[in-house]
Design an enzyme around this catalytic site. Structure first.
Site, PDB file in Angstrom:
ATOM      1  N   HIS A 193      -9.827  -1.730   1.350  1.00 53.37           N
ATOM      2  CA  HIS A 193     -10.604  -1.659   2.521  1.00 53.37           C
ATOM      3  C   HIS A 193     -11.576  -1.179   3.319  1.00 53.37           C
ATOM      4  O   HIS A 193     -12.134  -1.334   4.298  1.00 53.37           O
ATOM      5  CB  HIS A 193      -9.387  -0.080   2.572  1.00 53.37           C
ATOM      6  CG  HIS A 193      -9.395   0.646   3.897  1.00 53.37           C
ATOM      7  ND1 HIS A 193      -8.402   0.673   5.286  1.00 53.37           N
ATOM      8  CD2 HIS A 193     -10.420   1.357   4.680  1.00 53.37           C
ATOM      9  CE1 HIS A 193      -8.351   1.195   5.949  1.00 53.37           C
ATOM     10  NE2 HIS A 193     -10.040   1.803   5.415  1.00 53.37           N
ATOM     11  N   GLU A 194     -12.263  -0.221   2.796  1.00 53.10           N
ATOM     12  CA  GLU A 194     -13.756   0.494   2.923  1.00 53.10           C
ATOM     13  C   GLU A 194     -14.691  -0.936   3.410  1.00 53.10           C
ATOM     14  O   GLU A 194     -15.292  -0.894   4.036  1.00 53.10           O
ATOM     15  CB  GLU A 194     -13.988   1.307   2.184  1.00 53.10           C
ATOM     16  CG  GLU A 194     -13.268   2.469   2.319  1.00 53.10           C
ATOM     17  CD  GLU A 194     -13.299   3.344   3.030  1.00 53.10           C
ATOM     18  OE1 GLU A 194     -13.704   2.864   3.985  1.00 53.10           O
ATOM     19  OE2 GLU A 194     -12.258   4.028   3.755  1.00 53.10           O
ATOM     20  N   HIS A 218     -14.005  -2.681   6.077  1.00 51.80           N
ATOM     21  CA  HIS A 218     -14.885  -2.270   6.985  1.00 51.80           C
ATOM     22  C   HIS A 218     -16.099  -2.857   7.348  1.00 51.80           C
ATOM     23  O   HIS A 218     -16.682  -2.475   8.865  1.00 51.80           O
ATOM     24  CB  HIS A 218     -14.937  -0.594   6.941  1.00 51.80           C
ATOM     25  CG  HIS A 218     -14.257   0.046   7.448  1.00 51.80           C
ATOM     26  ND1 HIS A 218     -13.452  -0.106   8.946  1.00 51.80           N
ATOM     27  CD2 HIS A 218     -13.074   0.824   7.109  1.00 51.80           C
ATOM     28  CE1 HIS A 218     -12.249   0.934   8.883  1.00 51.80           C
ATOM     29  NE2 HIS A 218     -12.382   1.243   7.538  1.00 51.80           N
ATOM     30  N   TYR A 269     -14.885   1.317  16.943  1.00 50.01           N
ATOM     31  CA  TYR A 269     -14.030   2.680  16.301  1.00 50.01           C
ATOM     32  C   TYR A 269     -13.520   3.617  16.945  1.00 50.01           C
ATOM     33  O   TYR A 269     -13.509   5.128  16.972  1.00 50.01           O
ATOM     34  CB  TYR A 269     -14.657   3.198  15.321  1.00 50.01           C
ATOM     35  CG  TYR A 269     -13.870   4.160  13.710  1.00 50.01           C
ATOM     36  CD1 TYR A 269     -13.099   2.718  13.229  1.00 50.01           C
ATOM     37  CD2 TYR A 269     -13.776   4.968  13.904  1.00 50.01           C
ATOM     38  CE1 TYR A 269     -12.322   2.835  12.506  1.00 50.01           C
ATOM     39  CE2 TYR A 269     -12.989   5.458  12.412  1.00 50.01           C
ATOM     40  CZ  TYR A 269     -12.435   4.402  11.645  1.00 50.01           C
ATOM     41  OH  TYR A 269     -11.558   4.801  10.763  1.00 50.01           O
ATOM     42  N   GLU A 286      -9.365  -0.739  12.203  1.00 49.98           N
ATOM     43  CA  GLU A 286      -8.070   0.205  10.687  1.00 49.98           C
ATOM     44  C   GLU A 286      -7.469  -1.269  10.409  1.00 49.98           C
ATOM     45  O   GLU A 286      -7.296  -0.980   9.029  1.00 49.98           O
ATOM     46  CB  GLU A 286      -8.058   1.729  11.102  1.00 49.98           C
ATOM     47  CG  GLU A 286      -8.486   2.808  10.738  1.00 49.98           C
ATOM     48  CD  GLU A 286      -9.203   2.433   8.980  1.00 49.98           C
ATOM     49  OE1 GLU A 286      -7.971   3.227   8.594  1.00 49.98           O
ATOM     50  OE2 GLU A 286     -10.109   3.524   9.123  1.00 49.98           O
ATOM     51  N   ASP A 333      -8.264  11.679  16.038  1.00 49.24           N
ATOM     52  CA  ASP A 333      -9.058  10.529  14.707  1.00 49.24           C
ATOM     53  C   ASP A 333      -9.290   9.390  15.900  1.00 49.24           C
ATOM     54  O   ASP A 333      -8.843   8.481  15.448  1.00 49.24           O
ATOM     55  CB  ASP A 333      -7.681  10.393  14.557  1.00 49.24           C
ATOM     56  CG  ASP A 333      -7.356   9.094  13.526  1.00 49.24           C
ATOM     57  OD1 ASP A 333      -8.479   8.785  12.912  1.00 49.24           O
ATOM     58  OD2 ASP A 333      -6.288   8.805  13.158  1.00 49.24           O
ATOM     59  N   HIS A 348      -5.747   5.678  12.797  1.00 49.53           N
ATOM     60  CA  HIS A 348      -5.373   6.023  11.824  1.00 49.53           C
ATOM     61  C   HIS A 348      -3.983   5.785  11.803  1.00 49.53           C
ATOM     62  O   HIS A 348      -2.814   6.006  10.546  1.00 49.53           O
ATOM     63  CB  HIS A 348      -5.542   6.687  10.790  1.00 49.53           C
ATOM     64  CG  HIS A 348      -7.086   6.556   9.879  1.00 49.53           C
ATOM     65  ND1 HIS A 348      -7.943   7.263  10.365  1.00 49.53           N
ATOM     66  CD2 HIS A 348      -7.445   5.594   9.138  1.00 49.53           C
ATOM     67  CE1 HIS A 348      -9.165   7.108  10.294  1.00 49.53           C
ATOM     68  NE2 HIS A 348      -9.197   6.433   8.794  1.00 49.53           N
TER      69      HIS A 348
END
Ligand SMILES: [Zn+2]
Length: 357
Positions: free
Chosen positions: A170-171, A174, A185, A194, A267, A272
């Site tokens: 996932h990271e 990005h 974002y 996301e 957020d 998310h």
């Protein structure tokens, strides 16, 4: 590939969303409370650091076409990258977190390389740097625009963040998004940012485990919560909103349909939270297409991310784009194209096209 400078986007990518940490910051348990406040404060500071580094973040690319990983140990301090512990090809460390970060980065590199012929995050062989043991009991993991950073967790709510392969995938995704569509974002583009990280994070895990779409768990972050938390993962792509329900951290807030879309300013506009909607659509597409999710559904989404979306694309744009990519790859009115249309309809998005497609 879209023509933009990736460093104009402030993509920040903490795996644990602020609503969970904010909730923990109000905990009656003193250690939990102070740990969460600390993580929130530090997250804010890291955002500042990332923005300060934006100007120099572009020159990380190398010509090499092979995987190059380095893992550093922050030794519970907060300066990056920390002490170099393991470079590419070095023997395993005695430190589990070091090996997990190294192996997870390798599995992510191999997935993008073998399945989509992508050479690392920037498609130019960028070195994959990771730092483990960041801070003391730090309750998060993130991509700072240049490297991966993993906390150890507090042991009460969160385990160490290198445990979960889909979180590593996932990271690092990005980073891929930053170099491709460059989705900002916030709001729907941020929720798509996301979403793509969840899609390819999950596919990295499914590919490593050789699991079909039907066999996969479609969960993000299994094993991050300790036994004290009533939850299986941070998010569920198959059933958004069901990953956790716990007195300490609250209930999973993800919607699975446009009619439950959450309007919020926290957020970054619920990036998310509302990612649950396209996540569910991807799951529906993968199940309808059958077999391994990375083959058809993943290929359609990868092509969409690299060549069809831009920084401000919204859910409808993404739905339309995947539908048109399915036509390009599999033909007009093919079973594949129909599967994509039905998948988006299942979450309340009707495909709209200008060319009668
Ligand atoms: Zn993320």
């Amino acid at each position: 590939m879209t023509n933009h400078s990736h460093n104009e986007h402030h993509t920040c990518c903490f795996i644990i969303p602020p609503d969970i940490l904010t909730r923990l910051a109000e905990s009656s348990d003193r250690a939990t409370r102070s740990g969460a406040i600390d993580s929130l404060e530090l997250s804010a500071r890291m955002r500042g650091r990332r923005e300060a580094l934006m100007g120099i973040a572009v020159s990380m690319a190398v010509a090499a076409g092979t995987k190059r990983r380095t893992v550093y140990d922050a030794q519970n301090a907060r300066s990056l990258p920390g002490k170099l512990i393991r470079g590419e090809g070095d023997a395993r460390s005695k430190d589990t977190a070091v090996n997990e970060a190294y192996d997870g980065a390798g599995k992510t590199y191999d997935f993008f390389s073998k399945i989509y012929a992508r050479n690392s995050i920037d498609n130019r062989g960028m070195r994959l740097d990771s730092t483990v043991h960041f801070g003391r009991g730090y309750q998060n993991a993130f991509w700072d625009g240049q490297q991966m950073v993993y906390g150890d967790g507090d042991g009460e709510i969160f385990n160490r963040f290198t445990r979960s392969l889909d979180v590593i995938g996932h990271e690092l995704t990005h980073g891929v998004t930053e170099y491709e569509a460059g989705l900002v974002y916030e709001d729907q583009p941020g929720a798509l940012n996301e979403h793509f990280s969840d899609v390819f994070g999950s596919l990295v895990k499914q590919y490593a485990r050789k699991q079909t779409a039907a066999k996969a768990d479609w969960l993000i972050g299994v094993g991050l919560f300790t036994k004290h938390v009533n939850g299986t993962a941070i998010r569920s792509m198959k059933a958004p909103g069901t990953a956790y329900d716990d007195p300490q951290i609250g209930k999973d807030p993800q919607p699975d349909h446009m009619k439950k879309f959450v309007k919020t300013t926290s957020d970054h506009g619920g990036v998310h939270i509302n990612s649950g909607i396209p996540n569910k659509a991807f799951y529906e597409a993968a199940i309808r297409l059958g077999g391994n999710a990375w083959e058809k559904a993943g290929k359609i989404w990868y092509e969409t991310l690299c060549n069809r979306l831009n920084a401000r694309s919204n859910f409808q744009d993404c739905a339309n784009a995947t539908h048109d990519v399915a036509r390009q790859l599999y033909g007009l009115d093919s079973v594949e194209q129909r599967a994509i249309r039905e998948a988006w309809e299942a979450v309340g998005l009707k495909i709209s096209t200008t060319r009668g497609r």
